[in-house]
Design an enzyme around this catalytic site. Structure first.
Site, short mmCIF file in Angstrom:
data_model
loop_
_atom_site.label_atom_id
_atom_site.label_comp_id
_atom_site.label_asym_id
_atom_site.label_seq_id
_atom_site.Cartn_x
_atom_site.Cartn_y
_atom_site.Cartn_z
N CYS A 104 -33.81 -6.94 1.53
CA CYS A 104 -33.48 -7.00 0.11
C CYS A 104 -33.24 -8.45 -0.29
O CYS A 104 -33.17 -9.35 0.55
CB CYS A 104 -32.25 -6.16 -0.22
SG CYS A 104 -30.71 -6.77 0.52
N CYS A 107 -30.23 -10.27 1.26
CA CYS A 107 -30.45 -10.82 2.60
C CYS A 107 -31.11 -12.19 2.49
O CYS A 107 -30.73 -13.13 3.22
CB CYS A 107 -31.34 -9.88 3.41
SG CYS A 107 -30.64 -8.24 3.72
N ASP A 509 -79.08 -0.73 31.12
CA ASP A 509 -79.05 -1.09 32.54
C ASP A 509 -78.08 -0.11 33.20
O ASP A 509 -77.19 0.44 32.54
CB ASP A 509 -78.58 -2.53 32.69
CG ASP A 509 -78.47 -2.93 34.15
OD1 ASP A 509 -79.38 -2.58 34.92
OD2 ASP A 509 -77.48 -3.58 34.51
N ASP A 701 -75.12 -6.05 31.11
CA ASP A 701 -73.84 -6.65 31.48
C ASP A 701 -73.65 -8.03 30.85
O ASP A 701 -72.63 -8.66 31.03
CB ASP A 701 -73.70 -6.74 33.01
CG ASP A 701 -74.75 -7.65 33.64
OD1 ASP A 701 -75.42 -8.39 32.90
OD2 ASP A 701 -74.90 -7.61 34.87
N ASP A 705 -78.72 -9.65 32.57
CA ASP A 705 -79.79 -9.11 31.73
C ASP A 705 -80.11 -10.03 30.56
O ASP A 705 -80.61 -9.57 29.53
CB ASP A 705 -79.39 -7.72 31.21
CG ASP A 705 -79.17 -6.74 32.34
OD1 ASP A 705 -79.99 -6.72 33.27
OD2 ASP A 705 -78.18 -6.00 32.30
#
Length: 825
Positions: A104, A107, A509, A701, A705
């Protein structure tokens, strides 16, 4: 203490006071109960500073604040100051804080009032709505830790925000946009009141002096809106004109400036129509639409900022048996750190001692914690859930996996697909057409009815602003990349979404992609007595230590033979090297036989062709064969089923022997498969599919590849750990689940569908509104409302991508008689 006993609610934090707690503070001569020593200390601090009015105006907290006391001295280190603060002229530093427990305005007032009394504190501003605080202080007069301790002593938890996270520019942009929107909104509310009065005066009559007074007041209210709120439109329009590429802000700026100048001239002259309400309404609704689009863009960038903030504030560095708490920026490769339960991993490394459960959800999308022990890798930013471990640091800062993921996200946000570039080109041409149309309409009305020429031209300029056309694509792409990033799929190139939506073949793959990529060495079969089993294992481990293939991990735990040289890898076939003056090959049987004197297949491999996957040999022939197993991913079959249901035919393209590939294809539901493929064979397979008119997605991967990934229409890398920095794919799937692929296809198709909807709406809107405006049937304020609503609609439509749709029910992968696995020819 009777008054204390009567109350069970803490005077400071509002939580229940435990029975028999015995803590209290004196307020106005009366004892007030508090729940703990922390609240007692905080309340006494507030009261001692004369700030008791805080308790009069605060709102009761929804949940109690409980801040564990902590040592803030780590923030006084030079590395922490560089990370969390920004140096200003004169040696002062600026700091941004997120304050937990602030609920609030009271605070916020309490924190500001308390910290302003500290020596060396230059300025502080606390925003109760966002729970953010901006501080300026002189580190030569007061330590940062002192300020953080004072905030905690008040009962709040300060969380310093890193200036490297990119949040500061976003916050500045949002703050500026809100300020401009607020000025325009206030001006619109006031001007609509004056406009209603002026319109009523036209119908019912109004004294000339009162009418002129309302016009001057309207001018005074509209001018700040034009000069301040609309300033970004003028700046953008001028920049695009200087670049020779008129953008969508050109007609916007022209409309606002012309309407304001015309209205101001009419006001000074005392006659003529004014359009202050149209100017301010147009500006407000246009800013509102762009604010929503900016919020969506920032929401997309939050994934990147969240990754940056995953690093801990500090970590225990272990050296010579002693521990020291340092910041992650001070770590170097090779150092040892101790990670306690609840702490985040500060860098990439390997566990040397201890075991724990690790939560990798924010990085990989995996919700379940993973058990990690000695020898296992830990990634920067992951959360240590349970045990205490000591880790040897391998990669820090920009070399870490966390930094690699952040770079991929940045690349995705910077990339633009062809459909977005097309929309921009269309929008640029559309602007020129709008300006020509407005000029023609003006010429026509100057001859027909000069009094209607300006309002009609103004309505044409406003109603044809191509904002909806230009926002249609970027808004959808931002939402799509955000959605997929949450699911653990990084879109490295946003142009891949368009290709993914149109794909009809997906090639996988096998090893490390459909399988977990965690192979296990099950058996060694001797083929020749020239080398013992131990020697064969040592040679194989030495060769595989230089390989990036997933199967190489099966030998990682073995002692390697020393002195391997001249290592050369043949993608898809095997690896060779020299050890003690002899050349050895490890890989497929045909690869080993090609370099040896023997040409006959050994009897054990004839009886079990699966053993031909990994064979060790020298110039005299094969020495040993290895049986390696690798389990399929848990959701591999379900994912391929979903992909087939979505219209993508799955295929397996593997370098493994026919038996292993056939078994995997069978377990996956009878998908088509190709075995014993070398790297060039996989490339030929994909290119053959493309020549047949198919759009191909290749999933591998990310390292082994690379050639076939580069050739595919869309490349997806399933990568983890160190591989992330090497990946150059369109999409990167983190974690161990493949389900994100099907999610990506569905999201990509929804993205294209929403982009088409947005573009169709923008075109339809203009085809309908332009004739109405050119014929004089639309007033400028009506055109402003219609154009703004159109822009807002396309952004809200794009935000639908952030909602999750349930997965489709499973369906058979292939019809009976599907293709069986076949070996490369």
């Amino acid at each position: 203490m009777d008054a204390v006993a009567e109350s069970t609610v803490c005077f400071h934090c509002g939580s229940l006071v435990p029975r028999g707690a015995g803590f209290a503070v004196q307020v106005a001569g009366l004892p007030r109960p508090v729940c703990c020593a922390g609240c007692e200390a905080a309340a006494n601090l507030i009261l001692s500073q004369g700030l008791e009015r805080f308790y009069e105006f605060r709102q009761p907290p929804a949940t109690p604040r409980a801040a564990a006391q902590r040592n803030w001295s780590i923030f006084d280190r030079a590395a922490a100051l560089r990370r969390y603060t920004h140096e200003l002229a004169g040696g002062e530093r600026e700091l941004s804080l997120q304050i937990e427990g602030l609920h609030c305005a009271a605070c916020a007032w309490l924190i500001e009032s308390s910290l302003r009394r500290e020596p060396g504190m230059s300025d502080i501003h606390v925003n109760a709505t966002s729970a953010r605080a901006e501080l300026r202080f002189d580190p030569a007069r007061i330590c940062l830790s002192r300020l953080l301790e004072r905030i905690q002593a008040l009962g709040f938890v300060p969380v310093p925000l890193s200036f490297a996270g990119g949040a500061a520019p976003d916050m500045a942009e949002r703050r500026a946009a809100l300020q401009r929107l607020a000025v325009a909104g206030f001006g619109m509310m006031q001007l609509m009141t004056f406009a209603v009065s002026l319109y009523a005066g036209v119908i019912q009559g109004m004294a000339p002096d009162l009418q002129q007074f309302l016009r001057f007041v309207s001018l005074a209210v509209a001018t700040p809106v034009v000069l301040y709120s609309a300033q970004p439109f003028f700046t953008s329009a001028w920049s695009s004109l200087r670049a020779g590429a008129p953008g969508m802000d050109v007609p916007v700026a022209l409309s606002i400036a012309a309407a304001w100048l015309w209205s101001a001239w009419a006001t000074v002259r005392g006659r003529g129509t004014v359009y202050y309400d149209s100017v301010v309404m147009f500006t407000f609704f246009l800013l509102l639409g762009r604010y929503v689009e900016m919020s969506l863009r920032h929401r997309s960038g939050m994934q990147h900022d969240a990754l940056v903030r995953l690093l801990p504030e500090s970590v225990l560095r272990v050296a010579a048996g002693k521990t020291e708490r340092v910041t992650p920026d001070e770590l170097e490769s090779g150092q040892c750190v101790r990670i306690l339960p609840g702490e985040r991993v500060p860098a990439d490394g390997v566990i040397e001692a201890g075991s724990t459960e690790v939560d990798e959800s924010l990085l990989t999308g995996e919700s379940a914690a993973r058990v990690r022990g000695a020898g296992d890798a830990l990634l920067a930013g992951t959360l240590n859930v349970s045990g205490v471990v000591e880790m040897r640091v391998l990669r820090v800062g920009p070399d870490s996996t966390l930094a690699a993921v952040a770079r991929l996200l940045e690349r995705a946000h910077a990339a633009r697909p062809p459909i977005a570039e097309l929309a921009d080109r269309v929008a640029s041409g559309f602007v020129v057409a709008v300006l020509l149309l407005a000029a023609l309409v003006g010429l026509y009305w100057l001859k027909v009815d000069i009094t209607r020429a300006f309002p009609t031209v103004l309505a044409v300029l406003v109603v044809t602003c191509p904002c909806a056309l230009s926002l249609a694509t970027p808004a959808a792409l931002a939402a799509a990349t955000t959605r997929l990033a949450r699911a653990g799929l990084l879109v490295a190139r946003s142009r891949s979404l368009e290709g993914l939506a149109r794909a009809d073949r997906i090639v996988f793959d096998k090893t490390g992609t459909l399988t977990l990529g965690v192979p296990r060495l099950d058996e060694l079969v001797p083929l020749d007595a020239r080398a013992s089993g131990e020697r064969c294992l040592a040679i194989a481990a030495a060769l595989e230590s230089h390989s990036a293939h997933p199967l190489a991990r099966a030998f990682a735990h073995l002692a390697a033979a020393p002195g391997v040289t001249a290592v050369r890898s043949d993608a898809g076939r095997g690896i060779e090297g020299w050890i003690d003056g002899a050349r050895y090959r490890l890989g497929r049987l045909d690869y080993v036989l090609a370099a040896s004197a023997g040409t006959d297949t050994p009897l054990p491999i004839r009886a079990d062709p699966e053993l031909g996957r990994i064979v060790l040999g020298d110039a005299a022939g094969p020495l040993a064969a290895f049986r390696v197993s690798d389990a399929l991913r848990a959701d591999a079959r379900a994912t391929l089923t979903r992909l087939a249901r979505l219209g993508l035919t799955p295929l397996i393209a593997s370098g493994d022997q026919l038996g292993a590939v056939a078994l995997a294809a069978q377990r996956l539901g009878g998908v088509g498969a190709h075995a014993a493929l070398r790297a060039e064979d996989k490339l030929s397979l994909v290119q053959g599919l493309q020549r047949g008119g198919h759009r191909v997605v290749m999933v591998g991967d990310g390292v082994n590849d690379a050639p076939v990934l580069a050739a595919a229409d869309v490349s997806v890398a399933i990568a983890g750990g160190a591989d992330l920095a090497k990946v150059n794919a369109d999409l990167v799937l983190l974690g161990e689940h493949l389900g994100g692929l099907a999610d990506a296809v569905e999201t990509a198709r929804r993205t294209l569908r929403i982009i088409r909807q947005n573009l169709c709406w923008a075109v339809l809107y203009n085809l309908t509104a332009v004739p109405l405006a050119a014929s004089g049937h639309l007033q400028p304020w009506m055109a402003a409302l219609g154009m703004s609503a159109s822009s807002l609609l396309v952004v809200l439509n794009a935000m639908r991508l952030l909602t999750r749709r349930p997965a489709q029910p499973a369906a058979p992968l292939l019809a009976p008689g599907a293709a069986q696995p076949e070996a490369a020819r």
